[in-house]
Design an enzyme around this catalytic site. Structure first.
Site, mmCIF file in Angstrom:
data_model
loop_
_atom_site.group_PDB
_atom_site.id
_atom_site.type_symbol
_atom_site.label_atom_id
_atom_site.label_comp_id
_atom_site.label_asym_id
_atom_site.label_seq_id
_atom_site.Cartn_x
_atom_site.Cartn_y
_atom_site.Cartn_z
ATOM 1 N N HIS A 15 5.204 -0.272 5.306
ATOM 2 C CA HIS A 15 3.989 0.134 4.490
ATOM 3 C C HIS A 15 3.777 1.554 4.498
ATOM 4 O O HIS A 15 3.155 2.117 5.550
ATOM 5 C CB HIS A 15 2.591 -0.624 4.814
ATOM 6 C CG HIS A 15 1.444 -0.267 4.090
ATOM 7 N ND1 HIS A 15 0.588 -1.068 3.498
ATOM 8 C CD2 HIS A 15 0.974 0.826 3.737
ATOM 9 C CE1 HIS A 15 -0.210 -0.578 2.872
ATOM 10 N NE2 HIS A 15 -0.364 0.677 3.136
ATOM 11 N N HIS A 17 2.521 5.503 2.621
ATOM 12 C CA HIS A 17 2.105 6.453 1.413
ATOM 13 C C HIS A 17 2.816 7.762 1.329
ATOM 14 O O HIS A 17 2.418 8.658 2.485
ATOM 15 C CB HIS A 17 0.360 6.551 1.369
ATOM 16 C CG HIS A 17 -0.371 5.321 1.389
ATOM 17 N ND1 HIS A 17 -0.798 4.693 0.238
ATOM 18 C CD2 HIS A 17 -0.511 4.417 2.518
ATOM 19 C CE1 HIS A 17 -1.321 3.658 0.514
ATOM 20 N NE2 HIS A 17 -1.468 3.566 1.767
ATOM 21 N N LYS A 101 2.614 -4.963 -5.355
ATOM 22 C CA LYS A 101 1.090 -4.863 -4.398
ATOM 23 C C LYS A 101 0.027 -5.239 -5.001
ATOM 24 O O LYS A 101 -0.396 -4.618 -6.136
ATOM 25 C CB LYS A 101 1.200 -3.116 -4.122
ATOM 26 C CG LYS A 101 0.092 -2.817 -3.244
ATOM 27 C CD LYS A 101 -0.001 -3.115 -1.865
ATOM 28 C CE LYS A 101 -1.520 -2.803 -1.243
ATOM 29 N NZ LYS A 101 -1.437 -2.321 0.156
ATOM 30 N N HIS A 138 -3.508 -5.924 -0.007
ATOM 31 C CA HIS A 138 -4.746 -5.465 0.609
ATOM 32 C C HIS A 138 -5.631 -6.297 0.796
ATOM 33 O O HIS A 138 -6.427 -6.713 -0.382
ATOM 34 C CB HIS A 138 -4.975 -3.989 -0.158
ATOM 35 C CG HIS A 138 -6.099 -3.345 0.519
ATOM 36 N ND1 HIS A 138 -5.966 -2.162 1.006
ATOM 37 C CD2 HIS A 138 -7.190 -3.791 0.678
ATOM 38 C CE1 HIS A 138 -7.052 -1.567 1.582
ATOM 39 N NE2 HIS A 138 -7.872 -2.729 1.754
ATOM 40 N N ASP A 249 1.242 2.505 7.283
ATOM 41 C CA ASP A 249 0.115 2.737 6.559
ATOM 42 C C ASP A 249 -0.165 4.420 6.701
ATOM 43 O O ASP A 249 -1.654 4.646 6.536
ATOM 44 C CB ASP A 249 -1.191 2.036 6.880
ATOM 45 C CG ASP A 249 -2.136 2.260 5.548
ATOM 46 O OD1 ASP A 249 -1.855 2.618 4.547
ATOM 47 O OD2 ASP A 249 -3.274 1.514 5.749
#
Ligand code: NCD
Ligand code: ZN
Length: 348
Positions: A15, A17, A101, A138, A249
């Site tokens: 996970h 970004h 997602k 999420h 994350d």
């Protein structure tokens, strides 16, 4: 005396970004240094909704790598109520798409286009169950009546459990689990459910955000919970249980967007995650389980082979120093400070 060393298969991040443009260029090297693959979150502005979007984003990620970097982005699609099941199936068949997602609308950064009513996403979810494509969730409700610290538990009860009863064949990754409720729910499931855990949720509880002043660089979503929850996450991560694996994350935002009256959620950990995790696992007497958490359980869940390459971590007598901030073309990004000295580092 020689320094203690630990060699493990090269980790993956389930996970992550990476953003886009100048930020992407500024952060990707930190991930590519230690990780072979990562599941790339699709919450760009606008989000990565179709396989065409995902292909273009993947190309931009690959173009941002430095010559010699060996890193494979595993792409995801941002589920909307208008997502076309055929496009999703095509993405999986072509090998481009690893997961879809689900962001409940309004749950976190750039999620206003997410799902409002899961009934409207059922045709896509049914197709995913049929073709064996995992759903990453999420797991927080966004109903204003629900206290922010209870959002995960209420999501499990009112959204996730009903969905899994309705569609037991769907493979679901509960991402960035932050509560004992989440851990217990995963442990109690018989099949088709796993959970990722971040680096920072193994280290901080909510006091880090709120005690002695408000500390925006410890604010992320799902927000860190009380200590008993952190301990449950730790126990699950270090247990070796195949249903738990690393999803950092790591979510970079430039400092001015964190240090303001309405700061963004997200903590940047790509650069020092492996040092932090070695510390955590050693502290819990579980260094022998680090490889399962970072390098074995994730690929097994996603049906991929573990990496053949290895990395070696070494425990230095002197603390290892990481920069307090990294500079990117988009601006400075503060690095996660675990609030204890780090001695382990990846041997480069
Ligand atoms: C993420 C982001 O900034 O994109 N923020 C965060 O606090 N983790 C979104 C998310 O994963 O919730
Ligand atoms: Zn995230």
């Amino acid at each position: 005396m020689t320094a203690p060393r630990l060699t493990i298969r090269r980790p993956d991040d389930w996970h992550l970004h990476l953003r886009d443009g100048g930020m992407l260029k500024g952060v990707i090297g930190d991930t590519a240094r230690d990780f072979a693959r990562a599941i790339i979150m699709p919450n760009l502005v606008p989000p990565v909704v179709t396989t065409t979007d995902a292909k273009a984003y993947r190309d931009r990620i690959l173009a941002a790598l430095k010559p010699g970097d060996r890193f494979e982005p595993l792409m995801t699609l941002y589920l909307t109520e208008g997502t076309n099941p055929d496009d999703v199936e095509e993405g999986k068949k072509s090998g481009l798409i690893t997961a879809v997602k689900l962001y409940p609308a309004g749950a976190t950064t750039n999620s206003h286009g997410g799902v409002r009513n899961i009934d409207n996403a059922m045709p896509v979810l049914e197709r995913m169950a049929k073709i064996g494509l995992p759903l990453c969730v999420h797991g927080e409700v966004t109903t204003p009546e629900v206290d922010i610290f209870d959002r995960e538990a209420v999501f499990i009860e009112t959204v996730l459990d009903p969905l899994r009863k309705r569609l037991p064949e769907l493979k679901v990754t509960m991402e960035h689990v932050t509560t004992k409720d989440g851990i217990d729910y995963i442990k109690g499931s018989k099949a088709n459910l796993a959970g990722s855990i971040t680096t920072h949720h193994l280290i901080i509880n909510r006091n880090a955000i709120l005690v002695g002043g408000i500390r925006p660089h410890y604010y992320c979503l799902p927000v860190a919970k009380r200590e008993s929850h952190r301990l449950a996450l730790r126990a699950a991560a270090v247990s070796g249980d195949a249903r738990f694996f690393l999803g950092t994350d790591s979510a970079p935002h430039v400092d001015p967007l964190k240090e303001c009256a309405c700061g963004c959620a997200g903590i940047y950990t790509s650069i020092n995650t492996m040092s932090c995790l070695a510390h955590v696992f050693e502290e819990d007497g579980a260094l022998d389980k680090l490889e399962a958490f970072t390098s074995l359980n994730g690929p097994a869940w996603y049906g991929l082979a573990a990496n053949e390459e290895t990395i070696t971590l070494e425990k230095n007598v002197e603390p290892v120093s990481f920069p307090a901030k990294i500079e990117t073309e988009a601006g400075p990004v503060t690095v996660f400070d675990p609030m204890f000295p780090l001695h382990w580092d990846v041997v480069r």
